[in-house]
Design a protein around this motif. Structure first.
Motif, short mmCIF file in Angstrom:
data_model
loop_
_atom_site.label_atom_id
_atom_site.label_comp_id
_atom_site.label_asym_id
_atom_site.label_seq_id
_atom_site.Cartn_x
_atom_site.Cartn_y
_atom_site.Cartn_z
N VAL A 188 -4.27 -0.24 21.42
CA VAL A 188 -2.88 0.05 21.75
C VAL A 188 -1.93 -0.53 20.70
CG1 VAL A 188 -1.04 -0.37 23.42
CG2 VAL A 188 -3.31 0.27 24.22
N MET A 189 -2.14 -1.79 20.33
CA MET A 189 -1.23 -2.45 19.40
C MET A 189 -1.31 -1.86 18.00
SD MET A 189 0.29 -4.63 21.35
CE MET A 189 1.06 -5.89 20.36
N TYR A 190 -2.50 -1.49 17.57
CA TYR A 190 -2.64 -0.91 16.23
C TYR A 190 -2.09 0.51 16.18
CZ TYR A 190 -5.00 -4.60 13.67
OH TYR A 190 -5.27 -5.77 13.00
N LEU A 191 -2.28 1.27 17.24
CA LEU A 191 -1.69 2.62 17.27
C LEU A 191 -0.18 2.54 17.32
CD1 LEU A 191 -4.06 4.62 19.66
CD2 LEU A 191 -3.77 4.91 17.20
N PHE A 192 0.35 1.57 18.05
CA PHE A 192 1.80 1.40 18.11
C PHE A 192 2.37 1.07 16.74
CE2 PHE A 192 5.50 -1.39 18.52
CZ PHE A 192 6.35 -0.57 19.26
N ALA A 193 1.72 0.15 16.02
CA ALA A 193 2.20 -0.22 14.69
C ALA A 193 2.10 0.95 13.71
CB ALA A 193 1.39 -1.41 14.16
N THR A 194 1.02 1.71 13.80
CA THR A 194 0.87 2.87 12.92
C THR A 194 1.96 3.90 13.17
OG1 THR A 194 -1.53 2.53 12.91
CG2 THR A 194 -0.73 4.66 12.16
N ASN A 195 2.26 4.15 14.43
CA ASN A 195 3.32 5.10 14.75
C ASN A 195 4.70 4.55 14.40
OD1 ASN A 195 2.37 7.67 16.20
ND2 ASN A 195 1.14 6.09 17.18
N LEU A 196 4.87 3.23 14.51
CA LEU A 196 6.16 2.62 14.16
C LEU A 196 6.50 2.88 12.70
CD1 LEU A 196 8.57 0.72 14.74
CD2 LEU A 196 7.06 -1.18 14.11
N MET A 197 5.52 2.79 11.83
CA MET A 197 5.77 2.99 10.41
C MET A 197 6.11 4.45 10.07
SD MET A 197 5.75 0.10 9.19
CE MET A 197 5.93 -0.96 10.63
N ARG A 198 5.86 5.36 11.01
CA ARG A 198 6.20 6.78 10.79
C ARG A 198 7.60 7.11 11.27
NH1 ARG A 198 2.81 9.66 14.37
NH2 ARG A 198 3.05 11.57 13.15
N THR A 199 8.24 6.18 11.97
CA THR A 199 9.56 6.44 12.53
C THR A 199 10.67 6.09 11.52
OG1 THR A 199 9.74 4.22 13.47
CG2 THR A 199 8.67 5.91 14.82
N ARG A 200 11.89 6.37 11.92
CA ARG A 200 13.04 6.05 11.08
C ARG A 200 13.15 4.55 10.85
NH1 ARG A 200 18.51 4.81 11.70
NH2 ARG A 200 19.90 5.82 10.18
N ASP A 201 12.90 3.77 11.91
CA ASP A 201 12.97 2.32 11.78
C ASP A 201 11.89 1.79 10.86
OD1 ASP A 201 15.16 2.13 13.48
OD2 ASP A 201 13.91 1.96 15.28
N GLY A 202 10.69 2.36 10.95
CA GLY A 202 9.61 1.92 10.08
C GLY A 202 9.91 2.20 8.62
N ARG A 203 10.46 3.37 8.33
CA ARG A 203 10.81 3.70 6.95
C ARG A 203 11.95 2.81 6.46
NH1 ARG A 203 9.94 8.99 8.98
NH2 ARG A 203 12.19 9.34 9.23
N ALA A 204 12.85 2.41 7.38
CA ALA A 204 13.93 1.50 6.99
C ALA A 204 13.38 0.13 6.62
CB ALA A 204 14.94 1.38 8.14
N LEU A 205 12.38 -0.35 7.36
CA LEU A 205 11.76 -1.63 7.03
C LEU A 205 11.14 -1.59 5.63
CD1 LEU A 205 9.95 -2.54 10.39
CD2 LEU A 205 11.98 -3.63 9.44
N ILE A 206 10.47 -0.50 5.31
CA ILE A 206 9.84 -0.36 4.00
C ILE A 206 10.90 -0.28 2.91
CG2 ILE A 206 8.36 1.11 2.58
CD1 ILE A 206 6.89 1.89 5.14
N ALA A 207 12.03 0.40 3.19
CA ALA A 207 13.12 0.49 2.23
C ALA A 207 13.71 -0.88 1.95
CB ALA A 207 14.19 1.45 2.75
N VAL A 208 13.85 -1.69 2.99
CA VAL A 208 14.35 -3.06 2.81
C VAL A 208 13.40 -3.86 1.93
CG1 VAL A 208 14.85 -5.23 4.01
CG2 VAL A 208 15.64 -3.07 4.97
N ARG A 209 12.11 -3.65 2.10
CA ARG A 209 11.13 -4.35 1.27
C ARG A 209 11.18 -3.91 -0.18
NH1 ARG A 209 5.26 -2.16 1.89
NH2 ARG A 209 6.35 -0.52 0.74
N ASP A 210 11.22 -2.60 -0.41
CA ASP A 210 11.12 -2.07 -1.76
C ASP A 210 12.37 -2.39 -2.59
OD1 ASP A 210 8.64 -1.12 -1.20
OD2 ASP A 210 9.30 0.94 -0.78
N HIS A 211 13.55 -2.17 -2.03
CA HIS A 211 14.79 -2.47 -2.77
C HIS A 211 15.93 -2.56 -1.76
CE1 HIS A 211 17.77 -2.61 -5.91
NE2 HIS A 211 16.82 -2.51 -6.84
N TYR A 212 16.25 -3.81 -1.40
CA TYR A 212 17.21 -4.00 -0.32
C TYR A 212 18.62 -3.54 -0.70
CZ TYR A 212 18.89 -8.24 -2.69
OH TYR A 212 19.42 -9.11 -3.59
#
Length: 356
Positions: A188-212
Motif C-alpha cells: 500500500v505505501m509503495y503504491l501510494f508513493a509511486t502514484n504520488l510522484m505521478r500527480t501535480r504535487d509529485g511533479r512539483a516536489l521534483i521541480a523544487v529539487r531540480d531547480h527551485y
C-alpha cells in the motif's frame, strides 16, 4: 513481406498519462503480481529466521521510502530520520495502551508523526543546504531528549511494552502471521508513493529539487512543498516505526541515535536517490550487510585472519566501518544507486543482441 505485417518500432508516448504510467508493459505488471503472490507463499517454505529478515526489510523499507521522498525527490537533506521513526513507534504503543485497536493506532501514529514532522518542517523549509542539515540534526537531539524525559509517553529509559497486533480478534503476532501485516503495508505505501510522484504535487516536489528558482517562477510554492515533503516523510517513518514496535513487542529510546539516521541515508544512497524501487533495494542491501558480515566472520573463525583481526570481538565495529565504506564506494562508482544498475540490466536484455 506484406505491408500489414509491418509494425512501428520505437517508444511512442503521446500523452502525459502514457509517460507517467506505472507499468510500461503487461509483463511488468505480471511480474509484480507474481512477485507479491510468491511472497505471500513465503511463510510456507521459509524459516522464521528468513521471515524475520523480510519483516525487517519491510518496515525499514517503508521508513527509508519516506526519507527518499524528502531527500531524493524534493532535494532536502535530513539527518534526523531515526527520531521520527521512533516517535511513530512510541505513539502507536501509547495509543494502543489507551484502548485504540492496534491497526488503527498504527495509522494514527503515522498521522501524529506527520504533525511533528510538519512542526520541524515549517522552519526548516526556509533554509537549505548545510543550514537545513543542522536544523534536522537539532530535531534529532531534541526528540531524542524528549523520549528520555517524557515517561508518560515513552516510559523513559525503561521503554514501553507494545501490545500484539490483532485484527477482528485474531492475533497476528509471530513471524509467520506478522509477515502478512507488513507485506500489506509495504504494498500500500509503495503504491501510494509511486502514484504520488505521478500527480501535480509529485511533479512539483521534483521541480523544487531540480531547480527551485525556476519552480518558483512557474508558480510553485516552495515553502508549501518543502513542508509537505517533511510531512510525508514523517508519515512513512511513523508507520515504519509503529510496525517495528508491535513486531518486537517493545519500544525503547536505545538505538534511535544519529548512527541510525545515517543508516537510513545509506539505504537511499545505495538504493538510488529519487527512486521508489531504489528505497527497497537499498534497504535489502543494508539489512543483509550485517548478516553477510557475521557469516563471513563465522567462516573465518579460527583462521589466521581471525587471529590477526579478532573478527569475533570486532564484528560490531566492522559493521559500522562497512557502512561507511559502502557509502563511499557507491558514491564513487555507482552514484545513482542499485536502481540505476537494475535499469541498465533491463535495458541490456531489452536490446540484446544489439548494442544500441
Amino acid at each position: 513481406m506484406a505491408m500489414d505485417t509491418l509494425r512501428p518500432c520505437g517508444d511512442f508516448r503521446s500523452s502525459y498519462g502514457a509517460d507517467q504510467t506505472i507499468f510500461t508493459t503487461r509483463l511488468t505488471l505480471a511480474f509484480l503480481i507474481g512477485g507479491i503472490a510468491l511472497l505471500a507463499l513465503a511463510p510456507l517454505f521459509l524459516s522464521n529466521y528468513f521471515l524475520s529478515l523480510l519483516i525487517q526489510i519491510g518496515y525499514l523499507g517503508i521508513a527509508a521510502l519516506g526519507l527518499n521522498i524528502l531527500v531524493g525527490f524534493s532535494g532536502q537533506i535530513s539527518i534526523g530520520h531515526a527520531v521520527f521513526y521512533g516517535f511513530g513507534g512510541f505513539a502507536s504503543v501509547f495509543l494502543a495502551e489507551h484502548g485504540v485497536p492496534v491497526p488503527i493506532a498504527i495509522v494514527l501514529a503515522g498521522l501524529w508523526t506527520t504533525a511533528v514532522g510538519l512542526l520541524f518542517g515549517i522552519p526548516a523549509a526556509r533554509v537549505k543546504g548545510l543550514y537545513l542539515a543542522i536544523a534536522t540534526l537539532a530535531a534529532q537531539f531534541i526528540l531524542q531528549d524528549f523520549f528520555v524525559r517524557a515517561e508518560w509517553f515513552t516510559g523513559g529509559t525503561h521503554g514501553a511494552i507494545a501490545p500484539p497486533f490483532e485484527i477482528f480478534g485474531y492475533d497476528m503476532s509471530g513471524d509467520q502471521r506478522y509477515f502478512y501485516v507488513v507485506l500489506v503495508f509495504v504494498v500500500v505505501m509503495y503504491l501510494f508513493a509511486t502514484n504520488l510522484m505521478r500527480t501535480r504535487d509529485g511533479r512539483a516536489l521534483i521541480a523544487v529539487r531540480d531547480h527551485y528558482l525556476s519552480a518558483e517562477m512557474m508558480g510553485v510554492n516552495l515553502t508549501k512543498y518543502r513542508t509537505m515533503a517533511f510531512g510525508i516523510s514523517s508519515f512513512y517513518a511513523g508507520i515504519g516505526g509503529a510496525l517495528y514496535a508491535h513486531y518486537i513487542g517493545y519500544m525503547s529510546v536505545e538505538g534511535l541515535d544519529i548512527l541510525f539516521s545515517i543508516q537510513f541515508l545509506a539505504m537511499i544512497i545505495i538504493g538510488g536517490l529519487g527512486s521508489v524501487m531504489g528505497s527497497l533495494l537499498g534497504t535489502i542491501f543494508m539489512v543483509l550487510l550485517p548478516e553477510m558480515t557475521g557469516a563471513l566472520a563465522s567462516a573465518l573463525q579460527g583462521s589466521a585472519i581471525d587471529k590477526a583481526l579478532h573478527l569475533k570481538d570486532g564484528i560490531t565495529y566492522m559493521r559500522e566501518m562497512l557502512i561507511g565504506a559502502v557509502i563511499i564506494l557507491f558514491l564513487i562508482f555507482e552514484p545513482d544507486g542499485l536502481a540505476h544498475r537494475w535499469r541498465q540490466i533491463k535495458a541490456y536484455w531489452k536490446l540484446y543482441p544489439f548494442s544500441y
